[in-house]
Design a protein around this motif. Structure first.
Motif, PDB file in Angstrom:
ATOM      1  N   ALA A  53       0.923  -1.407  -0.099  1.00  0.00           N
ATOM      2  CA  ALA A  53       0.034   0.042  -0.001  1.00  0.00           C
ATOM      3  C   ALA A  53       0.805   1.503   0.041  1.00  0.00           C
ATOM      4  CB  ALA A  53      -0.995   0.072   1.167  1.00  0.00           C
ATOM      5  N   TYR A  88      -5.577  -0.043  -4.882  1.00  0.00           N
ATOM      6  CA  TYR A  88      -5.984  -0.073  -3.689  1.00  0.00           C
ATOM      7  C   TYR A  88      -7.221  -1.030  -3.146  1.00  0.00           C
ATOM      8  CZ  TYR A  88      -2.660   3.139  -2.441  1.00  0.00           C
ATOM      9  OH  TYR A  88      -1.277   3.873  -2.258  1.00  0.00           O
ATOM     10  N   VAL A 115      -6.099   2.446   3.812  1.00  0.00           N
ATOM     11  CA  VAL A 115      -6.313   2.006   2.277  1.00  0.00           C
ATOM     12  C   VAL A 115      -7.553   2.658   1.820  1.00  0.00           C
ATOM     13  CG1 VAL A 115      -6.284   0.051   0.962  1.00  0.00           C
ATOM     14  CG2 VAL A 115      -4.489   0.269   2.473  1.00  0.00           C
ATOM     15  N   HIS A 118      -7.685   6.074   0.856  1.00  0.00           N
ATOM     16  CA  HIS A 118      -6.775   6.375  -0.492  1.00  0.00           C
ATOM     17  C   HIS A 118      -7.452   6.107  -1.802  1.00  0.00           C
ATOM     18  CE1 HIS A 118      -3.345   6.696   2.101  1.00  0.00           C
ATOM     19  NE2 HIS A 118      -2.563   6.456   1.450  1.00  0.00           N
ATOM     20  N   GLN A 119      -8.407   5.004  -1.805  1.00  0.00           N
ATOM     21  CA  GLN A 119      -9.103   4.652  -2.855  1.00  0.00           C
ATOM     22  C   GLN A 119     -10.291   5.564  -2.929  1.00  0.00           C
ATOM     23  OE1 GLN A 119     -11.714   1.316  -2.066  1.00  0.00           O
ATOM     24  NE2 GLN A 119     -11.831   0.874  -4.508  1.00  0.00           N
TER      25      GLN A 119
END
Length: 176
Positions: A53, A88, A115, A118-119
């Motif tokens: 990641a 991600y 994560v 982030h996506q």
């Protein structure tokens, strides 16, 4: 027309077969699953996924920042944002699939939240940059986008924490 019974199998045989199948299914549910990996193995597996990641962050950060650049945003940014969002998503799936107990499960959940952020950020920035109905408010919001920000820092810090914890868990304690 009613279906004729099969002369080779009588009702007693059918019931016996069904009972045997039911017993087999019930017994399979009673078996205990094999024990999962121990804590050091869980930490090492988590560290590997979080490292992936973190490895994707540079590209993701650049794409998110590019979505906030003034002027028209190149189409390649949208394609890269989509690819990174998929990366991600795969990492989030890997995190969900990891066996984790106790404090390792808490670390895994923190990693998963970061994560997924982030996506989400990749999708939202692309939505702002490539909106089909641009207006002044959307453009103002888009121009404030400048990267992943503090959650990116937190993911890197979490990786360092998991790696250090895995290193301590892997070493036998002195005097033990």
């Amino acid at each position: 027309m009613p279906k004729a019974p099969n002369p080779l199998i009588d009702d007693g045989d059918r019931r016996g077969v069904l009972s045997a199948v039911a017993r087999a299914v019930h017994r399979s549910r009673l078996r205990h699953p094999p024990p999962g990996p121990d804590r050091p193995a869980q930490l090492l597996a988590l560290a590997a996924v979080v490292a992936d990641a973190v490895g994707e962050q540079l590209t993701a950060d650049r794409v998110v920042a590019a979505c906030g650049d003034p002027g028209p945003v190149p189409g390649e940014v949208a394609r890269t944002a989509a690819r990174q969002a998929v990366q991600y998503l795969h990492i989030a799936t890997r995190l969900r699939d990891l066996a984790a107990d106790g404090d390792v499960a808490l670390l895994r959940e923190r990693a998963l939240r970061l994560v997924l952020y982030h996506q989400w950020m990749l999708r939202q920035s692309a939505n702002f940059a490539f909106t089909s109905h641009p207006d002044a408010r959307t453009e103002q919001a888009r121009l404030r986008i400048n990267g992943l920000g503090a959650p990116g820092d937190r993911l890197r810090e979490l990786y360092q924490e998991v790696r250090a914890t895995a290193g301590r868990a892997d070493r036998p304690e002195a005097g033990a």
